[in-house]
Design a protein around this motif. Structure first.
Motif, PDB file in Angstrom:
ATOM      1  N   SER A  78       0.809  -1.219   0.000  1.00 37.87           N
ATOM      2  CA  SER A  78       0.000   0.000   0.000  1.00 37.87           C
ATOM      3  C   SER A  78       0.842   1.269   0.000  1.00 37.87           C
ATOM      4  O   SER A  78       0.304   2.373   0.057  1.00 37.87           O
ATOM      5  CB  SER A  78      -0.924   0.008   1.224  1.00 37.87           C
ATOM      6  OG  SER A  78      -0.161  -0.127   2.416  1.00 37.87           O
ATOM      7  N   THR A  92      -4.399   0.987  -3.416  1.00 42.23           N
ATOM      8  CA  THR A  92      -4.603   2.116  -2.507  1.00 42.23           C
ATOM      9  C   THR A  92      -4.389   3.439  -3.233  1.00 42.23           C
ATOM     10  O   THR A  92      -3.604   3.530  -4.175  1.00 42.23           O
ATOM     11  CB  THR A  92      -3.642   2.052  -1.303  1.00 42.23           C
ATOM     12  OG1 THR A  92      -2.288   1.975  -1.781  1.00 42.23           O
ATOM     13  CG2 THR A  92      -3.938   0.866  -0.425  1.00 42.23           C
ATOM     14  N   ASN A 148      -9.051   0.840  -1.839  1.00 46.99           N
ATOM     15  CA  ASN A 148      -8.983   1.610  -0.596  1.00 46.99           C
ATOM     16  C   ASN A 148      -8.541   3.036  -0.889  1.00 46.99           C
ATOM     17  O   ASN A 148      -7.463   3.255  -1.454  1.00 46.99           O
ATOM     18  CB  ASN A 148      -8.008   0.967   0.391  1.00 46.99           C
ATOM     19  CG  ASN A 148      -8.532  -0.339   0.959  1.00 46.99           C
ATOM     20  OD1 ASN A 148      -8.575  -1.351   0.266  1.00 46.99           O
ATOM     21  ND2 ASN A 148      -8.943  -0.320   2.208  1.00 46.99           N
ATOM     22  N   TYR A 177      -7.868   6.842   0.811  1.00 44.05           N
ATOM     23  CA  TYR A 177      -7.596   7.537   2.073  1.00 44.05           C
ATOM     24  C   TYR A 177      -7.563   9.037   1.804  1.00 44.05           C
ATOM     25  O   TYR A 177      -6.808   9.498   0.950  1.00 44.05           O
ATOM     26  CB  TYR A 177      -6.267   7.075   2.657  1.00 44.05           C
ATOM     27  CG  TYR A 177      -6.232   5.602   2.976  1.00 44.05           C
ATOM     28  CD1 TYR A 177      -6.686   5.125   4.193  1.00 44.05           C
ATOM     29  CD2 TYR A 177      -5.757   4.681   2.043  1.00 44.05           C
ATOM     30  CE1 TYR A 177      -6.666   3.777   4.487  1.00 44.05           C
ATOM     31  CE2 TYR A 177      -5.730   3.318   2.323  1.00 44.05           C
ATOM     32  CZ  TYR A 177      -6.190   2.877   3.554  1.00 44.05           C
ATOM     33  OH  TYR A 177      -6.167   1.532   3.847  1.00 44.05           O
ATOM     34  N   GLN A 215      -1.695   6.547   3.643  1.00 46.75           N
ATOM     35  CA  GLN A 215      -2.405   5.498   2.906  1.00 46.75           C
ATOM     36  C   GLN A 215      -1.878   4.098   3.214  1.00 46.75           C
ATOM     37  O   GLN A 215      -2.052   3.170   2.418  1.00 46.75           O
ATOM     38  CB  GLN A 215      -2.351   5.767   1.405  1.00 46.75           C
ATOM     39  CG  GLN A 215      -0.969   5.713   0.778  1.00 46.75           C
ATOM     40  CD  GLN A 215      -1.014   5.948  -0.719  1.00 46.75           C
ATOM     41  OE1 GLN A 215      -1.456   7.007  -1.171  1.00 46.75           O
ATOM     42  NE2 GLN A 215      -0.569   4.965  -1.487  1.00 46.75           N
ATOM     43  N   PHE A 232      -9.405  -4.567   3.460  1.00 46.70           N
ATOM     44  CA  PHE A 232      -8.307  -4.279   2.537  1.00 46.70           C
ATOM     45  C   PHE A 232      -8.337  -5.188   1.316  1.00 46.70           C
ATOM     46  O   PHE A 232      -8.484  -6.403   1.431  1.00 46.70           O
ATOM     47  CB  PHE A 232      -6.972  -4.444   3.273  1.00 46.70           C
ATOM     48  CG  PHE A 232      -5.792  -3.935   2.503  1.00 46.70           C
ATOM     49  CD1 PHE A 232      -5.609  -2.570   2.327  1.00 46.70           C
ATOM     50  CD2 PHE A 232      -4.872  -4.809   1.962  1.00 46.70           C
ATOM     51  CE1 PHE A 232      -4.521  -2.091   1.613  1.00 46.70           C
ATOM     52  CE2 PHE A 232      -3.777  -4.347   1.247  1.00 46.70           C
ATOM     53  CZ  PHE A 232      -3.605  -2.984   1.078  1.00 46.70           C
TER      54      PHE A 232
END
Length: 428
Positions: free
Chosen positions: A29, A152, A174, A176, A181, A191
């Motif tokens: 990530s 991510t 995902n 953020y 992140q 996840f």
């Protein structure tokens, strides 16, 4: 990660630093590609360079260490050679000295034109930086999507509308907002990625445990009969489908039940199971000042191959019920999907079967449904594995509507406006 001119803060720099260099960048990530709005570039980079100078590179047993060694000498050599090549090309903006003993790699910042310049992932403490104009932010997101990876993504902004604009456009598992992140927490941030970054379900998400259950295979596992459809006919059918309006309709199951009225057996069961799949966005627990939201979205266009007509229609019912478009290929498919087409459903039917060769070349599919476990499904799986680009899953379960959705998680640090909540509501 994208940082716009409204987010030029110490927190943004700290989050960039953590996302890029913590664990020596050896996280799936980790931040590899940073886009900075041109008005903020110079100041943000100066802040980042100062923060990098304060990093401690050393023994991971030391609690003061920020950047530890990479995993082995092979990784050290590969990353160091890459940074050296970029330095020779005049692309290195900043790097730190690394200890001479141990498998350490110097943390580095490298100037690039955009994500298209990255030919492969550099799994280490290397951050690539590009600049964008505010008017081109949609193009930046499209370029990121075009790379095919979707694990991510980070965004730093103080504009609520921009958060909505980008979150609706980006194809990653995902997201953020206004925080680092890395470090997803099970139960708060399920996840998992999409595209070249996985086919789901998310670890820690509501669909995860079900994948470990043993389920019955379809009774009919022989290859379907009928002449193979041509690549051009299949591609035309796929290209003509548009499910955007269908995906947002709240009464999809009602429309499908009416169009498929009188159908029993596997089709009726498929509709019932799809109706029971809860696609309502879920608010997940998290610390004060953090919002965590999990939502399901249609996977895309699904190619439904049966092998029998009833199974193919059942596959289409599940795909359509979750908001996807579907192309049904089976003997009798053209007549069978006519009531669905008349009801305004994004579906097409083609008579015959699909060869493995055609499957390896056709474009625009997100999943293939072919029930059972046989030589036929094995050939299809091999054909899909040979494709370039995003991973296309072969769904062999006859009834499993959750296979036709993608899960996306959105995590927002709601305290990131520096104590001024009104900044988060600022219109662009």
């Amino acid at each position: 990660m994208i940082v716009d001119s409204t987010a030029l803060t110490e927190q943004a720099v700290r989050d960039i630093l953590i996302s890029s260099f913590q664990s020596a960048g050896q996280r799936c990530s980790a931040l590899r590609m940073l886009y900075v709005q041109e008005e903020a570039r110079d100041r943000l980079l100066n802040m980042l360079y100062g923060a990098m100078d304060a990093l401690t590179i050393g023994d991971p047993w030391n609690t003061d260490t920020d950047v530890s060694p990479v995993i082995d000498t092979d990784a050290q050599t590969e990353i160091s050679d890459y940074v050296a090549a970029q330095e020779k090309a005049g692309k290195v903006l900043k790097k730190l000295p690394a200890p001479e003993t141990g498998t350490f790699v110097t943390p580095a910042v490298i100037d690039v034109g955009g994500i298209e310049d990255l030919e492969r992932e550099i799994f280490g403490p290397v951050l690539h930086v590009a600049t964008f104009k505010a008017r081109d932010i949609d193009k930046v997101v499209d370029d990121i999507n075009g790379k095919g990876y979707g694990l991510t993504f980070g965004l730093h902004t103080r504009i609520d509308d921009r958060v909505q604009q980008i979150v609706e456009r980006i194809h990653v598992g995902n997201v953020y907002v206004n925080r680092n992140q890395i470090g997803a927490i099970v139960g708060s941030q399920p996840f998992g990625g999409e595209g070249l970054s996985g086919t789901g379900p998310k670890a820690g998400g509501p669909l995860y445990v079900n994948r470990f259950r043993r389920t019955a295979e379809a009774e009919h596992v022989e290859a379907p009969e009928g002449k193979a459809v041509s690549l051009s006919d299949l591609q035309t059918a796929l290209d003509e489908l548009d499910a955007r309006n269908w995906a947002v309709r709240p009464n999809r199951i009602e429309v499908l039940r009416k169009a498929l009225s009188g159908k029993g057996g596997v089709i009726r069961k498929a509709l019932a199971e799809t109706a029971a799949l809860d696609m309502t966005p879920q608010t997940l627990p998290g610390p004060t000042g953090e919002s965590n939201r999990l939502a399901m979205y249609p996977k895309g266009v699904v190619l439904c191959l049966g092998p029998t007509l009833d199974i193919a229609i059942a596959q289409a019912a599940q795909a359509l019920g979750t908001g996807c478009a579907a192309v049904v290929v089976a003997p009798g498919a053209e007549q069978a999907v006519k009531p669905l087409i008349d009801a305004g459903v994004p579906v097409a039917g083609l008579e015959g079967s699909v060869s493995a060769e055609t499957l390896s070349e056709v474009k625009g599919i997100a999943a293939v449904a072919a029930a059972g476990n046989s030589d036929w499904t094995r050939e299809l799986r091999i054909a899909l594995a040979k494709r370039d680009g995003a991973i296309i899953p072969l769904e062999t379960q006859t009834i499993s509507p959750d296979r036709y959705v993608v899960e996306r998680h959105l995590c927002i640090d709601t305290t990131a406006a520096g104590g001024n909540a009104s900044l988060l509501a600022t219109a662009e």
